[in-house]
Design an enzyme around this catalytic site. Sequence first.
Site, PDB file in Angstrom:
ATOM      1  N   LYS A  65       0.844  -1.204   0.000  1.00 41.73           N
ATOM      2  CA  LYS A  65       0.000   0.000   0.000  1.00 41.73           C
ATOM      3  C   LYS A  65       0.881   1.257   0.000  1.00 41.73           C
ATOM      4  O   LYS A  65       0.719   2.154  -0.819  1.00 41.73           O
ATOM      5  CB  LYS A  65      -0.886  -0.006   1.247  1.00 41.73           C
ATOM      6  CG  LYS A  65      -1.621   1.301   1.475  1.00 41.73           C
ATOM      7  CD  LYS A  65      -2.243   1.337   2.870  1.00 41.73           C
ATOM      8  CE  LYS A  65      -2.908   2.655   3.142  1.00 41.73           C
ATOM      9  NZ  LYS A  65      -4.124   2.866   2.328  1.00 41.73           N
ATOM     10  N   TRP A  89     -19.900  -6.450   7.282  1.00 40.42           N
ATOM     11  CA  TRP A  89     -18.570  -5.831   7.265  1.00 40.42           C
ATOM     12  C   TRP A  89     -17.704  -6.235   8.450  1.00 40.42           C
ATOM     13  O   TRP A  89     -16.727  -5.570   8.784  1.00 40.42           O
ATOM     14  CB  TRP A  89     -18.707  -4.301   7.162  1.00 40.42           C
ATOM     15  CG  TRP A  89     -19.071  -3.890   5.755  1.00 40.42           C
ATOM     16  CD1 TRP A  89     -19.036  -4.665   4.641  1.00 40.42           C
ATOM     17  CD2 TRP A  89     -19.520  -2.594   5.320  1.00 40.42           C
ATOM     18  NE1 TRP A  89     -19.447  -3.948   3.531  1.00 40.42           N
ATOM     19  CE2 TRP A  89     -19.745  -2.678   3.920  1.00 40.42           C
ATOM     20  CE3 TRP A  89     -19.748  -1.375   5.970  1.00 40.42           C
ATOM     21  CZ2 TRP A  89     -20.187  -1.585   3.164  1.00 40.42           C
ATOM     22  CZ3 TRP A  89     -20.196  -0.298   5.208  1.00 40.42           C
ATOM     23  CH2 TRP A  89     -20.404  -0.404   3.827  1.00 40.42           C
ATOM     24  N   CYS A 128     -26.286   2.636  -0.259  1.00 39.56           N
ATOM     25  CA  CYS A 128     -25.364   3.316  -1.171  1.00 39.56           C
ATOM     26  C   CYS A 128     -25.504   2.811  -2.602  1.00 39.56           C
ATOM     27  O   CYS A 128     -24.512   2.634  -3.304  1.00 39.56           O
ATOM     28  CB  CYS A 128     -23.930   3.077  -0.754  1.00 39.56           C
ATOM     29  SG  CYS A 128     -23.613   3.566   0.904  1.00 39.56           S
ATOM     30  N   HIS A 174     -18.995  11.206  -4.653  1.00 35.64           N
ATOM     31  CA  HIS A 174     -17.703  10.603  -5.005  1.00 35.64           C
ATOM     32  C   HIS A 174     -16.914  11.492  -5.950  1.00 35.64           C
ATOM     33  O   HIS A 174     -15.789  11.177  -6.302  1.00 35.64           O
ATOM     34  CB  HIS A 174     -17.920   9.232  -5.635  1.00 35.64           C
ATOM     35  CG  HIS A 174     -18.537   8.260  -4.665  1.00 35.64           C
ATOM     36  ND1 HIS A 174     -19.845   7.873  -4.743  1.00 35.64           N
ATOM     37  CD2 HIS A 174     -18.034   7.662  -3.566  1.00 35.64           C
ATOM     38  CE1 HIS A 174     -20.116   7.048  -3.731  1.00 35.64           C
ATOM     39  NE2 HIS A 174     -19.036   6.915  -3.012  1.00 35.64           N
TER      40      HIS A 174
END
Length: 764
Positions: free
Chosen positions: A19, A565, A647, A698
């Site tokens: 990352k 989640w 969403c 977004h």
Amino acid sequence: MVTTHNLGFPRIGAKRELKFALEDYWKGLTTQAELSDCGAELRKRHWEIQADLDYVPIGDFSFYDQVLDTSFLLGNVPERVKSHGGTELDHYFRAARGRSASDSVCACVHAGEMTKWFDTNYHYIVPEFTAATEFALNASRLVDQIAQARRTGVHAKPVIIGPLTYLWLGKCKDGSDRLGLLPRLLPEYAKLFDALSLLGVDWVQIDEPILVTELDTAWQRAFATAYAALNTRKVKVLLATYFGQLGENLPVACSLPVQGLHLDAINAKDEIEAAIQLLPDDTILSVGVINGRNIWKTDLHATLGWLEPVHRRLADRLWIAPSCSLLHVPVDLTSERNLDREIKSWLAFAIQKLVELRLLAKALNNGRVSVQEELVANAAAIQSRAKSARVHNPEVTAAIATIDAALGRRAATYEDRAIRQSALLGLPPFPTTTIGSFPQTSEIRLARSQFRAGQLDEAAYRQTMKAEIARCVREQEALGLDVLVHGEPERNDMVEYFGEQLEGYAFSQFGWVQSYGSRCVKPPILFGDITRPRSMTVEWTQYAQSLTNKPMKGMLTGPVTILNWSFVRDDQPRSLTCYQLALAIRQEVLDLEQAGVRVIQIDEAALREGLPLRRAQWGAYLRWAIESFRIAANGVRDETQIHTHMCYSEFNDIIESIADMDADVITIETSRSDMELLDAFDHYNYPNEIGPGVYDIHSPNIPAQSQIVSLMRKAAQRIPAERLWINPDCGLKTRAWDEVIPALQNMVAAAKYMRQGLDASGAS
Ligand code: GLN
Ligand code: ZN
């Protein structure tokens, strides 16, 4: 002798090295060579960890996504990413994220579409096709990695996405049938197999996970054609399936001319017997015995109990592995310093799962006595978890037993509730609201990290959060919004925030799992029965309400989203865990109501992604998921208005279930699709109120008033105006205040304009 192998290893690194290397490279802080070195170093380290397996995966490493790697391998690279020149890696990052390191903002191209990899939280870049797509093999990356694996001294087994799964994952931009591309695709796979055989590769793993989904006849038949064409080659093929049962596809898979088949024994243990019957006598059966999707220790005794007889029958034809790639679990449990010791003793991350695999192999090959000590230790851990008072709470069992059909039902119908709510709230037509969060500024993040590090005391931290809340309320009043929110400054994450306050949850420090590209998530670990010791949000909401006369919306995450989640327990059905979460959220809802909160939103952002891979199982999931939401939400008085938020709005196939939640208001994402996503509402008369998102959060773009008005007019063609709300697509936490203010100003102005239209037309 049983053979051990692995289907894939997490590439992000135990400390998320990949990352940070990627993000430095994208910022222009490092060179391509430095990024390559980091990749090589991670691959080497990961192969060394797996070195004593009989076969180690190669080709599972990726700088962004393995599906995008496959597109590059097959030469299916969109033209637009090549337009600004650069190296192949530049093309790759443009396809992945719209921009490579050397590109200026104006040189960016639109990134490939991203979507979820089967029922996981990993996102892949969707392959793009047209009827004219041509393929051209470019195996250099794979060939280099095989050479590197050889130098590391491991026995490499290349892992490649199969031709049918590859086509199935993609989209034809021109509406043509992607299966029609198969004849053009197969020769490239054949060339690849030739190249691999020249390199001396003996086995290649070809992943065809679509075999666990419901395929229509054309796709099912295509398997026979495709694999017959490939079988002329010299490399042995292990066909890998995972994430579910093969069902009606099992005979198809077993009749293909391949040399081995991998089944996910966590999900498809019942199919092992049938597979043994159906497979030719010389075909390998690989059994995925270790769960690659969760973080629990394997019960080795129980596994050996059913695996030993399979081994006796198959002998050398048995291979064992994790159920799927370990991409979906964190790397190393030993990094965890803060986890409670008892809970830690119940867990296994990727490295520990491979240790379990070796133990199973040793027990099969040399008898259980050869690993006696390890088996005793494993049994002790399994026992400790099974019996722990921290896992099993009789009060929770008793509360679950009281659930009946009435618990999730509101007393009055929506029509009656709507009258009372509107009298109490006094809202105008087209009421305006937001989805919950306001910008998470650097000050908020700093205060949180200082508080966690002990550099800021609790009183000072709370003061900072209250100041943020006060700011959010002030701004919303100035904007003239109708239903306000407190802004969620105290939340790091919409699931973790609640998990931290519920009993039954534990948190890792380094339990990162790749979500997409360089982005990782750290799912909380739900290990035990869920209780809510004290209220979780009331103080913040009450404070916010004290600053305004406008209605303040209480803001909660729903049970289904919390479940989907998290890493959840495997010792009871998901439905039961979800009901426990529902009861805890229900208490919070009732506490908010008691505290005078008149509007409560319960987010179910992840409801849709919990849908099973097979449609035949959707009904069962939706029944308990929707019931869980209802239990959480519907204990309130008629006057209390319940909102939910999702969403997405791809509801066509589940619209009746959504309606069944019986939320008074649902807010959804629609702005990017120009309200096309409201198609579901053409065919189904959704009975309650809807806020279709009009501001794409977004994007940094500010929607103009006219754009919002035109979106709302489109919405009003499908949904009666008196049931429409005006709101953004989702929370505003990733945006900056200087974007949010003008966007919301335009939104409020658009609402006023719409109201005038109503007056003029005389509608009510
Ligand atoms: N209430 C949350 C927020 O506004 C909802 C986030 C989400 O739907 N993902 O941030
Ligand atoms: Zn959202």
